[in-house]
Write an enzyme that holds these catalytic residues in place. Structure first.
Site, short mmCIF file in Angstrom:
data_model
loop_
_atom_site.label_atom_id
_atom_site.label_comp_id
_atom_site.label_asym_id
_atom_site.label_seq_id
_atom_site.Cartn_x
_atom_site.Cartn_y
_atom_site.Cartn_z
N ASP A 165 0.82 -1.20 0.00
CA ASP A 165 0.00 0.00 0.00
C ASP A 165 0.86 1.26 0.00
O ASP A 165 0.60 2.21 -0.74
CB ASP A 165 -0.93 -0.01 1.22
CG ASP A 165 -1.99 1.07 1.15
OD1 ASP A 165 -1.64 2.25 1.36
OD2 ASP A 165 -3.15 0.75 0.89
N TRP B 165 -5.57 1.47 0.14
CA TRP B 165 -5.61 0.70 -1.11
C TRP B 165 -5.65 -0.79 -0.82
O TRP B 165 -6.30 -1.55 -1.55
CB TRP B 165 -4.41 1.06 -1.98
CG TRP B 165 -4.34 2.52 -2.27
CD1 TRP B 165 -3.29 3.37 -2.00
CD2 TRP B 165 -5.35 3.34 -2.88
NE1 TRP B 165 -3.59 4.65 -2.40
CE2 TRP B 165 -4.85 4.66 -2.94
CE3 TRP B 165 -6.63 3.09 -3.37
CZ2 TRP B 165 -5.58 5.72 -3.48
CZ3 TRP B 165 -7.36 4.15 -3.90
CH2 TRP B 165 -6.84 5.43 -3.95
N ASP B 166 -4.98 -1.24 0.24
CA ASP B 166 -5.07 -2.64 0.64
C ASP B 166 -6.50 -3.02 0.99
O ASP B 166 -7.00 -4.07 0.58
CB ASP B 166 -4.17 -2.90 1.86
CG ASP B 166 -2.77 -3.32 1.48
OD1 ASP B 166 -2.59 -3.93 0.41
OD2 ASP B 166 -1.84 -3.04 2.26
N LEU B 167 -7.13 -2.19 1.79
CA LEU B 167 -8.50 -2.49 2.20
C LEU B 167 -9.45 -2.46 1.01
O LEU B 167 -10.35 -3.31 0.89
CB LEU B 167 -8.95 -1.50 3.27
CG LEU B 167 -8.22 -1.60 4.62
CD1 LEU B 167 -8.55 -0.41 5.50
CD2 LEU B 167 -8.56 -2.90 5.32
N GLY C 248 -9.04 -5.58 -0.96
CA GLY C 248 -9.74 -6.70 -0.35
C GLY C 248 -11.21 -6.73 -0.73
O GLY C 248 -11.76 -7.78 -1.05
#
Length: 420
Positions: A149, A178-180, A183
């Site tokens: 991220d 951005w990671d979340l 997901g």
């Protein structure tokens, strides 16, 4: 190697009335994107079987941690799941995971990973066993280069428009947004592929790059188009909201609030509660401005903030809270995370968080799914111990006998939690 036998279906997951009851997902993923997406599916009723390396993966002890070193990060992102500890580097271990990921049945044959290297299972390997398998592979960059991220956030330009106006260097954020988002995009992609498989009987190989999620995100907000047309960087504004009116104000007792006026009605509410309607009418006449327009409130943001600031500075936070709420102003208090915990602990009605007894950690804050089905939050859950469900899953889902499991255990192919 011959396929491992498949055994009888396991007992129904808890809360069988959830939307994804009957769906099995095999997850071989670490860090945020894959685990958060699969956790969202598990919160909606899917049985997520997390395949962990023996001894734990690279994120098993990641911070934040308890004083004893147990990872609050890992346990928070992997609740609702089952953990199977397998040596994926061994042929037997790989065969076990292939068998789990390609089990027959309409709710099976779903695999999520972010692996790299020789231990990674390919779509071709899985599809050779089950033609309609759905495999979602999470990457850093679409060409396979690694990313996280904090690197893609720098690459897409967010850090250069974040921070105070005086800053001459990029400002990183602390939230892995951005990671979340990756997901949730992964979860959306899996559900779309399942819908297509239900209609056509066809499987799917889906690749999702974190860098693409970030680039698409800033493009979908119009930020890239703006940069192209401006042919220059967007200016930094510190805590001012870009393109509208929004800024923080200090209260007389050291509190701080964020106030936003996106719409004309919100702007009128803010003027009304602060008794500044006539002041701003005079300002409009003097500056030939129309503050009912969002772009004008943005252009004159510094002047507006200066006029409003004394009202906040003359009142304590509790009075500001009461008056802003009464006037239906769009605002929020700045709170430290201990204050957030305290607010949920004393809430009269159920909230998205609750407290659970997490094995190996103790009593901790735990989040439910933010989706309220039928007007209510779902159940809470804990994360499994590493390898807690190895014997149960392999026995129930693959028909591995106790004797066979014992040999796998002795050979180091699988593992149970420490102390068992």
């Amino acid at each position: 190697m011959n396929p491992l036998p498949t055994g009888p279906a396991a007992t129904a997951p808890e809360a069988p009335d959830l939307p994804l009851d009957g769906l099995d997902v095999v997850e071989c993923a670490s860090f945020v994107a894959g685990p958060s997406g699969c956790m969202a599916l598990a919160q909606l009723g899917a049985r997520v079987i997390r395949v962990d390396p023996i001894g734990g993966g690279s994120d098993h002890n990641r911070w934040p941690v308890t004083p004893d070193g147990a990872s609050l990060y890992w346990t928070a992102l992997n609740k609702y799941k089952r953990s199977v500890a397998v040596d994926l580097r061994s042929p037997q271990g790989r065969e076990l995971v292939v068998a789990l990921a390609t089990r027959p049945g309409p709710g099976n044959g779903v695999f999520v990973d972010n692996g790299v290297g020789r231990a990674r299972l390919s779509y071709e390997t899985l599809a050779a066993r089950r033609a309609d398998v759905i495999h979602l592979h999470i990457q850093g960059h679409p060409d396979g280069r690694p990313a996280v991220d904090y690197t893609v956030n720098a690459e897409v330009g967010v850090a250069t428009i974040t921070g105070p106006e005086s800053s001459a260097v990029p400002v990183n954020h602390v939230l892995p947004a951005w990671d979340l988002l990756a997901g949730m995009t992964a979860a959306t992609g899996l559900l779309a592929a399942l819908h297509r498989r239900d209609r056509t009987g066809e499987g799917e190989y889906i690749e999702l790059a974190l860098a693409d999620v970030a680039t698409a995100g800033v493009a979908n907000l119009g930020w890239l188009a703006e940069a192209e047309q401006r042919e220059a960087e967007r200016p930094r504004h510190g805590n001012h909201m870009y393109g509208s009116f929004g800024i923080d104000f200090a209260t007389s007792d050291g509190g701080r609030v964020m106030v936003v006026a996106l719409t004309e009605a919100q702007w009128q509410a803010l003027q009304g509660v602060t008794a500044t309607t006539e002041t701003f009418r005079s300002m409009e006449l003097a500056l030939n401005a129309d503050l009912s327009l969002e772009k004008e409130r943005y252009r004159l943001r510094e002047t507006i903030a200066a006029i409003l600031r004394p009202w906040f500075e003359s009142r304590p936070l509790d009075v500001v809270t009461k008056e802003l709420d009464g006037a239906r102003v769009l605002w929020g208090p700045y709170r430290g995370m201990p204050e957030v915990v305290a607010a949920h602990r004393t809430a009269e009605d159920p909230t998205v968080v609750d407290w659970v007894e997490q094995p190996g950690v103790g009593r901790v804050v735990s989040a439910r799914s933010p989706l309220r089905l039928g007007g209510a939050y779902g159940r809470t859950a804990t994360a499994p111990l590493l390898g807690e469900h190895t014997e149960e899953v392999l026995g129930d889902l693959l028909g591995i006998t106790q004797a066979e499991f014992g040999r796998l255990l002795d050979d180091g192919v699988v593992a149970l939690p420490a102390g068992r």
